[in-house]
Design a protein around this motif. Structure first.
Motif, short mmCIF file in Angstrom:
data_model
loop_
_atom_site.label_atom_id
_atom_site.label_comp_id
_atom_site.label_asym_id
_atom_site.label_seq_id
_atom_site.Cartn_x
_atom_site.Cartn_y
_atom_site.Cartn_z
N GLY A 65 -9.82 -13.41 27.84
CA GLY A 65 -10.86 -14.42 27.99
C GLY A 65 -11.04 -14.91 29.41
N GLY A 66 -10.63 -14.11 30.38
CA GLY A 66 -10.81 -14.49 31.78
C GLY A 66 -9.80 -15.49 32.30
N VAL A 67 -8.70 -15.69 31.59
CA VAL A 67 -7.67 -16.63 32.04
C VAL A 67 -6.55 -15.84 32.71
N PRO A 68 -6.31 -16.02 34.01
CA PRO A 68 -5.25 -15.27 34.68
C PRO A 68 -3.91 -15.45 34.01
N GLY A 69 -3.23 -14.31 33.74
CA GLY A 69 -1.89 -14.33 33.18
C GLY A 69 -1.80 -14.77 31.74
N ALA A 70 -2.93 -14.98 31.06
CA ALA A 70 -2.90 -15.51 29.70
C ALA A 70 -2.21 -14.58 28.71
N ALA A 71 -2.29 -13.28 28.92
CA ALA A 71 -1.68 -12.36 27.98
C ALA A 71 -0.35 -11.81 28.49
N VAL A 72 0.21 -12.39 29.51
CA VAL A 72 1.46 -11.93 30.06
C VAL A 72 2.58 -12.84 29.57
N GLY A 73 3.62 -12.26 29.03
CA GLY A 73 4.75 -13.06 28.59
C GLY A 73 5.41 -12.50 27.36
N PRO A 74 6.54 -13.05 26.97
CA PRO A 74 7.28 -12.56 25.82
C PRO A 74 6.45 -12.57 24.54
N GLY A 75 6.51 -11.44 23.82
CA GLY A 75 5.84 -11.35 22.53
C GLY A 75 4.35 -11.18 22.59
N LYS A 76 3.78 -11.01 23.76
CA LYS A 76 2.33 -10.85 23.88
C LYS A 76 1.99 -9.40 24.18
N GLU A 77 0.80 -9.00 23.76
CA GLU A 77 0.32 -7.66 24.03
C GLU A 77 0.00 -7.52 25.51
N PRO A 78 0.09 -6.31 26.05
CA PRO A 78 -0.33 -6.11 27.44
C PRO A 78 -1.80 -6.52 27.59
N PRO A 79 -2.17 -7.12 28.71
CA PRO A 79 -3.52 -7.63 28.89
C PRO A 79 -4.59 -6.54 29.03
N VAL A 80 -4.19 -5.35 29.45
CA VAL A 80 -5.12 -4.24 29.67
C VAL A 80 -4.51 -3.03 28.98
N VAL A 97 2.37 -0.61 28.03
CA VAL A 97 3.17 -0.46 26.82
C VAL A 97 3.50 -1.84 26.26
N SER A 98 3.25 -2.01 24.97
CA SER A 98 3.62 -3.25 24.29
C SER A 98 5.10 -3.18 23.94
N THR A 99 5.85 -4.22 24.29
CA THR A 99 7.29 -4.25 24.01
C THR A 99 7.64 -5.55 23.29
N PRO A 100 8.78 -5.58 22.62
CA PRO A 100 9.17 -6.82 21.92
C PRO A 100 9.61 -7.92 22.87
N PHE A 101 9.83 -7.62 24.15
CA PHE A 101 10.26 -8.66 25.07
C PHE A 101 9.12 -9.13 25.95
N ASP A 102 8.80 -8.50 27.05
CA ASP A 102 7.80 -9.08 27.95
C ASP A 102 6.61 -8.19 28.29
N SER A 103 6.54 -7.00 27.78
CA SER A 103 5.40 -6.10 27.99
C SER A 103 4.99 -5.97 29.46
N THR A 104 5.95 -5.65 30.30
CA THR A 104 5.65 -5.49 31.72
C THR A 104 5.90 -4.06 32.19
N VAL A 105 5.71 -3.09 31.31
CA VAL A 105 5.90 -1.70 31.70
C VAL A 105 4.65 -0.89 31.38
N PHE A 106 4.49 0.20 32.11
CA PHE A 106 3.42 1.13 31.81
C PHE A 106 3.89 2.56 32.03
N LEU A 107 3.24 3.47 31.30
CA LEU A 107 3.44 4.89 31.51
C LEU A 107 2.44 5.34 32.56
N HIS A 108 2.91 6.11 33.54
CA HIS A 108 2.03 6.66 34.57
C HIS A 108 2.03 8.18 34.42
N LEU A 109 0.86 8.75 34.21
CA LEU A 109 0.71 10.20 34.09
C LEU A 109 -0.16 10.68 35.24
N TRP A 110 0.33 11.68 35.95
CA TRP A 110 -0.41 12.30 37.05
C TRP A 110 -0.91 13.65 36.57
#
Length: 135
Positions: A65-80, A97-110
């Protein structure tokens, strides 16, 4: 349910795959890598892609919804869901990647642009991200 190594090896079976990694976009560290690294250095690539991922994940215009950092944090889905960067000879696909803790990871494919199938890679990377088990 596959772990990091199994998921990265699965990503490398995609047509045109040159390299894959799992990156923590907060620390900029690669949690796992396989194949070639863009520029020959996975540590530098992880740090650079993490900066891009962090910028997009924390920007207000592309998230919750245009709120910076609104979807970042424990138990939340990745924002993008994912990001695609194209160069003259390659695609870089970052799948959050959605994780049970903080969802701060991504897969990078080249992917090689001539041999890769970007649509197929997006579908398969999304499936891998859903099945990935961290921890």
């Amino acid at each position: 349910m596959p772990g990091i190594d199994e998921s990265l090896l699965e990503a490398m079976r995609l047509p045109g795959a040159r390299g894959a990694s799992l990156v923590d976009w907060i620390s900029g560290l690669a949690l796992g890598t396989v194949g070639e690294a863009p520029g020959g250095d996975w540590e530098a690539t992880a740090a650079e892609t993490a900066e891009l991922g962090r910028h997009v994940a924390e920007s207000g215009s592309l998230t919750a919804g245009g709120v910076p950092g609104a979807a970042v944090g424990p138990g939340k889905e990745p924002p993008v869901e994912d990001l695609i960067a194209t160069t003259g000879d390659a695609y870089h696909l970052l799948r959050f990647v959605s994780t049970p803790f903080d969802s701060t990871v991504f897969l990078h494919l080249w992917l090689d642009r001539n041999d890769g199938n970007l649509a197929l890679a997006r579908i398969r990377l999304a499936e891998m991200a859903d099945r990935l088990v961290l921890g």
